[in-house]
Design a protein around this motif. Sequence first.
Motif, PDB file in Angstrom:
ATOM      1  N   VAL A  76       0.847  -1.197   0.000  1.00  0.00           N
ATOM      2  CA  VAL A  76       0.000   0.000   0.000  1.00  0.00           C
ATOM      3  C   VAL A  76       0.880   1.244   0.000  1.00  0.00           C
ATOM      4  O   VAL A  76       0.667   2.190  -0.771  1.00  0.00           O
ATOM      5  N   GLU A  77       1.907   1.228   0.861  1.00  0.00           N
ATOM      6  CA  GLU A  77       2.821   2.389   0.927  1.00  0.00           C
ATOM      7  C   GLU A  77       3.502   2.650  -0.418  1.00  0.00           C
ATOM      8  O   GLU A  77       3.696   3.802  -0.809  1.00  0.00           O
ATOM      9  N   ARG A  78       3.874   1.577  -1.104  1.00  0.00           N
ATOM     10  CA  ARG A  78       4.538   1.722  -2.406  1.00  0.00           C
ATOM     11  C   ARG A  78       3.558   2.148  -3.502  1.00  0.00           C
ATOM     12  O   ARG A  78       3.965   2.450  -4.619  1.00  0.00           O
ATOM     13  N   GLY A  79       2.254   2.079  -3.197  1.00  0.00           N
ATOM     14  CA  GLY A  79       1.255   2.394  -4.204  1.00  0.00           C
ATOM     15  C   GLY A  79       0.912   1.205  -5.091  1.00  0.00           C
ATOM     16  O   GLY A  79       0.251   1.350  -6.114  1.00  0.00           O
ATOM     17  N   ASP A  80       1.340   0.001  -4.704  1.00  0.00           N
ATOM     18  CA  ASP A  80       1.043  -1.204  -5.486  1.00  0.00           C
ATOM     19  C   ASP A  80      -0.342  -1.769  -5.170  1.00  0.00           C
ATOM     20  O   ASP A  80      -0.849  -2.623  -5.904  1.00  0.00           O
ATOM     21  N   LEU A  81      -0.922  -1.334  -4.051  1.00  0.00           N
ATOM     22  CA  LEU A  81      -2.281  -1.751  -3.688  1.00  0.00           C
ATOM     23  C   LEU A  81      -3.057  -0.499  -3.279  1.00  0.00           C
ATOM     24  O   LEU A  81      -2.452   0.465  -2.788  1.00  0.00           O
ATOM     25  N   PRO A  82      -4.393  -0.513  -3.455  1.00  0.00           N
ATOM     26  CA  PRO A  82      -5.200   0.656  -3.094  1.00  0.00           C
ATOM     27  C   PRO A  82      -5.077   0.998  -1.604  1.00  0.00           C
ATOM     28  O   PRO A  82      -4.776   0.119  -0.782  1.00  0.00           O
ATOM     29  N   ALA A  83      -5.330   2.248  -1.276  1.00  0.00           N
ATOM     30  CA  ALA A  83      -5.186   2.724   0.104  1.00  0.00           C
ATOM     31  C   ALA A  83      -6.161   2.028   1.054  1.00  0.00           C
ATOM     32  O   ALA A  83      -5.874   1.885   2.242  1.00  0.00           O
ATOM     33  N   ASP A  84      -7.326   1.586   0.543  1.00  0.00           N
ATOM     34  CA  ASP A  84      -8.328   0.974   1.434  1.00  0.00           C
ATOM     35  C   ASP A  84      -8.144  -0.545   1.547  1.00  0.00           C
ATOM     36  O   ASP A  84      -9.057  -1.249   1.991  1.00  0.00           O
ATOM     37  N   THR A  85      -6.980  -1.053   1.167  1.00  0.00           N
ATOM     38  CA  THR A  85      -6.682  -2.484   1.292  1.00  0.00           C
ATOM     39  C   THR A  85      -6.803  -2.935   2.750  1.00  0.00           C
ATOM     40  O   THR A  85      -6.441  -2.203   3.665  1.00  0.00           O
ATOM     41  N   ASP A  86      -7.317  -4.155   2.935  1.00  0.00           N
ATOM     42  CA  ASP A  86      -7.465  -4.739   4.274  1.00  0.00           C
ATOM     43  C   ASP A  86      -6.423  -5.862   4.411  1.00  0.00           C
ATOM     44  O   ASP A  86      -6.670  -7.005   4.035  1.00  0.00           O
ATOM     45  N   PRO A  87      -5.232  -5.539   4.968  1.00  0.00           N
ATOM     46  CA  PRO A  87      -4.139  -6.524   4.997  1.00  0.00           C
ATOM     47  C   PRO A  87      -4.510  -7.827   5.709  1.00  0.00           C
ATOM     48  O   PRO A  87      -4.139  -8.900   5.244  1.00  0.00           O
ATOM     49  N   ASP A  88      -5.254  -7.748   6.829  1.00  0.00           N
ATOM     50  CA  ASP A  88      -5.624  -8.968   7.559  1.00  0.00           C
ATOM     51  C   ASP A  88      -6.487  -9.887   6.695  1.00  0.00           C
ATOM     52  O   ASP A  88      -6.325 -11.108   6.711  1.00  0.00           O
ATOM     53  N   PHE A  89      -7.406  -9.280   5.966  1.00  0.00           N
ATOM     54  CA  PHE A  89      -8.257 -10.083   5.088  1.00  0.00           C
ATOM     55  C   PHE A  89      -7.409 -10.761   4.012  1.00  0.00           C
ATOM     56  O   PHE A  89      -7.602 -11.944   3.699  1.00  0.00           O
ATOM     57  N   LEU A  90      -6.457 -10.020   3.452  1.00  0.00           N
ATOM     58  CA  LEU A  90      -5.642 -10.597   2.372  1.00  0.00           C
ATOM     59  C   LEU A  90      -4.760 -11.738   2.890  1.00  0.00           C
ATOM     60  O   LEU A  90      -4.508 -12.704   2.159  1.00  0.00           O
ATOM     61  N   VAL A  91      -4.300 -11.646   4.140  1.00  0.00           N
ATOM     62  CA  VAL A  91      -3.542 -12.772   4.717  1.00  0.00           C
ATOM     63  C   VAL A  91      -4.427 -14.015   4.749  1.00  0.00           C
ATOM     64  O   VAL A  91      -3.992 -15.116   4.387  1.00  0.00           O
ATOM     65  N   GLN A  92      -5.675 -13.853   5.154  1.00  0.00           N
ATOM     66  CA  GLN A  92      -6.598 -14.992   5.210  1.00  0.00           C
ATOM     67  C   GLN A  92      -6.915 -15.518   3.810  1.00  0.00           C
ATOM     68  O   GLN A  92      -6.980 -16.725   3.585  1.00  0.00           O
ATOM     69  N   ALA A  93      -7.095 -14.586   2.867  1.00  0.00           N
ATOM     70  CA  ALA A  93      -7.428 -14.993   1.499  1.00  0.00           C
ATOM     71  C   ALA A  93      -6.269 -15.756   0.861  1.00  0.00           C
ATOM     72  O   ALA A  93      -6.477 -16.689   0.082  1.00  0.00           O
ATOM     73  N   ALA A  94      -5.040 -15.374   1.210  1.00  0.00           N
ATOM     74  CA  ALA A  94      -3.869 -15.994   0.576  1.00  0.00           C
ATOM     75  C   ALA A  94      -3.495 -17.320   1.232  1.00  0.00           C
ATOM     76  O   ALA A  94      -3.018 -18.238   0.564  1.00  0.00           O
ATOM     77  N   THR A  95      -3.701 -17.432   2.547  1.00  0.00           N
ATOM     78  CA  THR A  95      -3.268 -18.660   3.225  1.00  0.00           C
ATOM     79  C   THR A  95      -4.398 -19.697   3.301  1.00  0.00           C
ATOM     80  O   THR A  95      -4.124 -20.897   3.334  1.00  0.00           O
ATOM     81  N   GLY A  96      -5.659 -19.241   3.292  1.00  0.00           N
ATOM     82  CA  GLY A  96      -6.787 -20.166   3.389  1.00  0.00           C
ATOM     83  C   GLY A  96      -6.724 -21.316   2.390  1.00  0.00           C
ATOM     84  O   GLY A  96      -6.880 -22.486   2.767  1.00  0.00           O
ATOM     85  N   PRO A  97      -6.491 -21.028   1.103  1.00  0.00           N
ATOM     86  CA  PRO A  97      -6.451 -22.122   0.127  1.00  0.00           C
ATOM     87  C   PRO A  97      -5.374 -23.166   0.445  1.00  0.00           C
ATOM     88  O   PRO A  97      -5.559 -24.346   0.156  1.00  0.00           O
TER      89      PRO A  97
END
Lengths: 207, 207
Positions: free
Chosen positions: A155-176
């Motif tokens: 997010v800081e680098r501008g590679d993801l939108p400012a409203d990104t939810d990092p905790d959710f993305l950790v779950q989305a990436a590790t869940g599978p």
Amino acid sequence: MHDKPADQAEPLQSDAATMRPGGRTARTATAVLDATIAELGDVGYAALRIEVVAERAGVNRATIYRRWGDKPSLVAAAFTARQAEVSPPADTGDLLEDLLCFLREVRRGFDSPWITALIRETGPRTADNDGLRQALDKIWHARFHLSRQIFARAVERGDLPADTDPDFLVQAATGPLYLRWLMLGRPLTDDFLRQTAALVIAGAQRP
Amino acid sequence: MHDKPADQAEPLQSDAATMRPGGRTARTATAVLDATIAELGDVGYAALRIEVVAERAGVNRATIYRRWGDKPSLVAAAFTARQAEVSPPADTGDLLEDLLCFLREVRRGFDSPWITALIRETGPRTADNDGLRQALDKIWHARFHLSRQIFARAVERGDLPADTDPDFLVQAATGPLYLRWLMLGRPLTDDFLRQTAALVIAGAQRP
């Protein structure tokens, strides 16, 4: 330290003592926490008995009760000590590479007998695994605290939108990975990890 | 049918008999498979004993051994019978709505005691859960066969790229639910389901 009453035990802070090499208290703590992890790998949480951990560590069981109080606190302390050995996720400057490194680390965790034993018996929160749940909550909290940095940096680098939810993305990436390995019993190939990382990043970059 | 030797038992085909209402064989099969599911919910797979299932169903245990052969086959047959009750996923014409309906159905599955019991003791593939694994592979296969249709239809409508991998997307969409509910012990809110569905779809639509 040994005379500290159980109700004042603060595993998270007193574990720092285990990091000071040389002291007798530190050596005892290391032996007990190592024995706890080894016992978890052998018999799991439900069957773990403090007497057996004491025997394995070569200490009096009263020593364990005095310092850690009960089984959930002892296991939480053992988790915390192991957690201290987990490095922060790689910071390559590239989101896909960072996420792949992290997912490979999650996969490596599945090779540890004690992690496997724990995951097998965790299951949904119930009355009889409440102690284990409390212990696990600590380690999950610490792990998420580290791994969400991957997305926060993006997010800081501008590679993801400012409203990104990092905790959710950790779950989305590790869940599978958990589903595929634990439920489906299928191999976690590097292709699968890469496919998962790419999907989550592409999804997160979408406005 | 009762005299059929165990080595000729074909649970998948003979289960069709249970669908013909009225016959004594069909009633016996229904009673046994229902008792199997109930026993799974009460004691799980490892502790399930055919004698107890027989008692619960009011049949002779030899009847069970003759028709289903062994515990893994009996459990697989019970899964298959339950699977027949699962409807194909909703076809609303809208990918997000279809996926949300499916994820809500997965969430409902977590309310079933027998599903919960199974998931709790499955874990990674090992020597001692091989029978359960074989039984589960059948039900996973059937479930994936149904749920991948959501994504296959979206490809046909042109809502997803032609090279979409429906099986992977099923894992990507359901994995976070298993992780959150099973590992983290956190609630599966409708918001979480919607966030997951939206991420997977956005990721899959990206070229």
